[in-house]
Write an enzyme that holds these catalytic residues in place. Structure first.
Site, PDB file in Angstrom:
ATOM      1  N   ASP A 149      50.807   7.441  -4.014  1.00 48.74           N
ATOM      2  CA  ASP A 149      50.380   7.778  -2.310  1.00 48.74           C
ATOM      3  C   ASP A 149      51.501   8.464  -1.694  1.00 48.74           C
ATOM      4  O   ASP A 149      50.767   9.452  -1.151  1.00 48.74           O
ATOM      5  CB  ASP A 149      50.681   6.336  -1.482  1.00 48.74           C
ATOM      6  N   LEU A 175      12.705  -6.409   0.583  1.00 46.40           N
ATOM      7  CA  LEU A 175      12.521  -7.540  -0.360  1.00 46.40           C
ATOM      8  C   LEU A 175      11.875  -8.215  -0.338  1.00 46.40           C
ATOM      9  O   LEU A 175      12.365  -9.163   0.881  1.00 46.40           O
ATOM     10  CB  LEU A 175      13.305  -7.194  -1.561  1.00 46.40           C
ATOM     11  N   LYS A 182      22.250  -8.597  -5.290  1.00 48.69           N
ATOM     12  CA  LYS A 182      22.532  -7.702  -4.171  1.00 48.69           C
ATOM     13  C   LYS A 182      23.099  -8.040  -3.196  1.00 48.69           C
ATOM     14  O   LYS A 182      24.365  -8.803  -3.009  1.00 48.69           O
ATOM     15  CB  LYS A 182      21.973  -8.329  -3.302  1.00 48.69           C
ATOM     16  N   CYS A 217      57.207 -17.377  23.564  1.00 43.79           N
ATOM     17  CA  CYS A 217      56.872 -17.913  22.408  1.00 43.79           C
ATOM     18  C   CYS A 217      57.194 -17.016  21.376  1.00 43.79           C
ATOM     19  O   CYS A 217      56.905 -16.236  21.149  1.00 43.79           O
ATOM     20  CB  CYS A 217      55.612 -18.404  22.504  1.00 43.79           C
TER      21      CYS A 217
END
Length: 660
Positions: free
Chosen positions: A31, A81, A111, A423
């Protein structure tokens, strides 16, 4: 080395690495090396913009966001289909084909549950991509498709024209991560990967689509000028040779073999990277397809077998509440472990109090579970005939389970939120928002740094940032002395950003950038704002009753008062930095559309507001002017329909100069 040759070598190496990574699943470039080479290519392209080619990996994300998508007529229709739901129906299909064609071979494949698209190439170069739409007319989503790394921009063989059909999807692991992020931010969850893929591909801004990390599998050759193929499987082999990712398929010759493969695919669906909503069975020989033909709706030579959803019962052990980064409380049901669609399920989301009440879910109940879109466990129903005695309806807590602050329900929705400004569950989100560019603009202190500060217990609210030392920051991973010094300087510089930015940075519900500016311009100081009643707040333009209530609620919270006290102690400005708006555009509403050359949209909007006007995102009868840049779309059309004056960018700039 000549810069042209260097650019070509970089493009070729990066494209090969991308093909190996995104198509072959066989990466060969680390990378950090990929990033280094990409940065070098970006530098060269910036110096020599005329040398940028369509296949450059830097061209994967388009530029300006669109106003709308244009329609595309498909040269070859993208047919749907016929669905079947049993093995008997599969056998009936095979019998019909064998009666019509004698010996038949079938291609069977999973599919993909995604969004069908057509990709068009001219002389080997990707020129357009469109959604299926109604099969004959779709939408041009070319720029968004460019962001999908597994779509080749240039093909090895330069056919005059090539069109392939594929299914765009969101990989399961990406879908899970995206929904976790949305849950933490208190945003609605995507129901399944298909919805996520469809919503992503239809983003008007390609940069948003790029972040969604979509993928594609190509499953059909629509058109190939200069090439002929005898069978579907042969055409798929060709498509693979051109660098596309395709759907694995098997060629079979009997109904029993087809049904066995359908069962195998169903059993192995968890191993696939995409969500699968069925198995496709189609005649392999292309000339046989022509003999069988199509109905008005779908081809006779293919069917889609749909798997029934797997459902299993389990007992509710407890209902727990999690607090997301935006303070939204999300209930989850903890159940006895049950194997479902290939994985062990131990909990399921309950969404909100309304969902719990609608299904009347209680601790001790036996519930029926299924996976929504084969991914997210959900409660389908409660087996009330198995309910133990003395169970009680569940109620969301009145106080935040993390910080103890009161919780409130959104007046316009079902979400319940923690009101605590400090919080801990919201701390990372609050810190990141506070330091963001449009808020206090603290450069060099991004989300990764904030996370480390939280983990090392160095900050408990945004005000603590102003008391950090260079030594504390230098101890963080990837910081160092110079970066720490720059970060401290950026933090201290942000003290003078002004009240309008501070109000946005505090994260008060419904107080965005615009409201922050309006409130700062009206009250000039935080102390004056803190003394305003709801009635006084609602008397201000653009501040409605709900927003006023949120502001008062935030100001009266003990956690908010403590935070403001610490910010004052740190020397953060509590006064408006900008002078009240001028009068030039007072009472006027502008709408910006298209690509502007002299300004960004944010800059133009700021200039309008500084002169007392309003910058809106939609055209209506109340619009005074529409400023149209290049490639203006639906907003310009609507302006013309409503006979609203349209300004060019030059006319808008001249108007600004006249007011100075």
């Amino acid at each position: 080395m000549d810069y042209r040759e260097e650019m070509k070598q970089l493009r070729d190496r990066l494209n090969d690495a991308g093909y190996r990574y995104y198509v072959l699943d066989d990466p060969d470039l680390p990378d950090h090396e990929y990033d280094r080479m990409l940065r070098r290519l970006e530098e060269l392209e910036a110096e020599h913009p005329k040398e940028i080619t369509p296949d450059s990996p830097t061209q994967r994300v388009g530029g300006q966001a669109l106003d709308s998508f244009t329609q595309v007529e498909h040269p070859v229709p993208l047919e749907s289909l016929q669905d079947v739901f049993s093995q008997a129906e599969v056998e009936e299909f095979a019998q019909r084909m064998e009666e019509a064609l004698a010996e038949v071979s079938y291609s069977v494949e999973p599919k993909v549950d995604g969004l069908s698209v057509a990709l068009e190439y001219r002389d080997g170069e990707f020129v357009r991509g469109a959604t299926r739409g109604d099969g004959r007319v779709g939408e041009d989503v070319t720029e968004n498709l460019r962001t999908i790394r597994s779509i080749p921009m240039v093909l090895p063989e330069k056919l005059p024209r090539l069109i392939v059909r594929g299914e765009v999807f969101m990989p399961k692991n990406v879908f899970r991560k995206l929904n976790r992020q949305r849950e933490e931010l208190g945003e609605p969850l995507f129901a399944n990967p298909r919805n996520a893929a469809a919503g992503s591909l239809r983003q008007l801004d390609p940069k948003i689509c790029a972040k969604r990390l979509l993928d594609i599998r190509v499953f059909n050759l629509q058109l190939a000028e200069g090439r002929e193929f005898a069978s579907h499987s042969e055409s798929i082999d060709y498509i693979e040779s051109q660098g596309f990712r395709t759907i694995p398929h098997k060629v079979l010759s009997s109904a029993s073999a087809i049904n066995a493969e359908i069962v195998r695919l169903g059993d192995s669906r968890e191993e696939l990277p995409f969500d699968m909503d069925g198995a496709v069975v189609k005649v392999d020989d292309l000339s046989d397809r022509g003999r069988v033909g199509s109905t008005a709706k779908c081809p006779r030579w293919a069917i889609a077998y749909k798997y029934p959803p797997e459902r299993k019962p389990s007992k509710v052990r407890e209902i727990v509440v999690q607090v997301g980064r935006t303070g939204v409380l999300t209930p989850k049901v903890v159940v006895e472990p049950v194997r479902l669609a290939g994985t062990t399920v131990t909990n399921a989301t309950l969404h909100n109090q309304d969902f719990i009440e609608e299904k009347d879910i209680r601790v001790g109940d036996t519930v029926i579970l299924q996976k929504a879109g084969e991914i997210i466990p959900e409660v389908v129903e409660v087996c009330k005939d198995l309910r133990p005695e003395n169970t009680e309806p569940y109620r969301m807590p009145a106080a935040c389970p993390v910080c103890g602050a009161p919780v409130v329900r959104d007046p316009d929705g079902a979400a319940v939120r923690c009101t605590g400004a400090e919080c801990p569950a919201q701390l990372h989100r609050n810190l990141t928002h506070f330091a963001s560019r449009d808020a206090m603009d603290i450069d060099g202190v991004g989300p990764a740094v904030m996370l480390q500060l939280i983990e090392k217990d160095l900050v408990h609210n945004p005000a603590d940032l102003y008391f950090l030392t260079e030594e504390q920051l230098a101890d963080l991973e990837r910081m160092g002395k110079k970066s720490a010094k720059n970060a401290v300087a950026a933090i201290q510089a942000s003290r003078s950003r002004g009240l309008e930015r501070l109000l946005f940075a505090l994260g008060i519900r419904q107080v965005g950038q615009k409201a922050g500016k309006v409130l700062a311009a009206h009250f000039q100081t935080f102390d004056a704002l803190s003394e305003a009643t709801e009635e006084e707040l609602t008397a201000i333009d653009d501040v409605g009753g709900i927003t006023a209530a949120y502001i008062r609620e935030w100001l009266e919270s003990p956690q908010s008062k403590h935070l403001i006290g610490r910010l004052k102690e740190a020397g953060v400005s509590m006064e408006a930095a900008e002078q009240p708006a001028g009068e030039q555009f007072k009472g006027m509403t502008f709408v910006l559309t298209g690509a502007l050359q002299r300004f960004t949209r944010d800059e133009a909007a700021a200039l309008i507001e500084r002169r007392g006007g309003k910058a809106s995102t939609s055209v209506s009868k109340k619009t005074t002017y529409v400023v149209a840049g290049e490639n203006a779309g639906s907003k310009l059309r609507k302006a013309n329909e409503l006979q609203i004056p349209v300004l060019t960018e030059d006319q808008f700039a001249a108007m600004l100069e006249d007011g100075e």
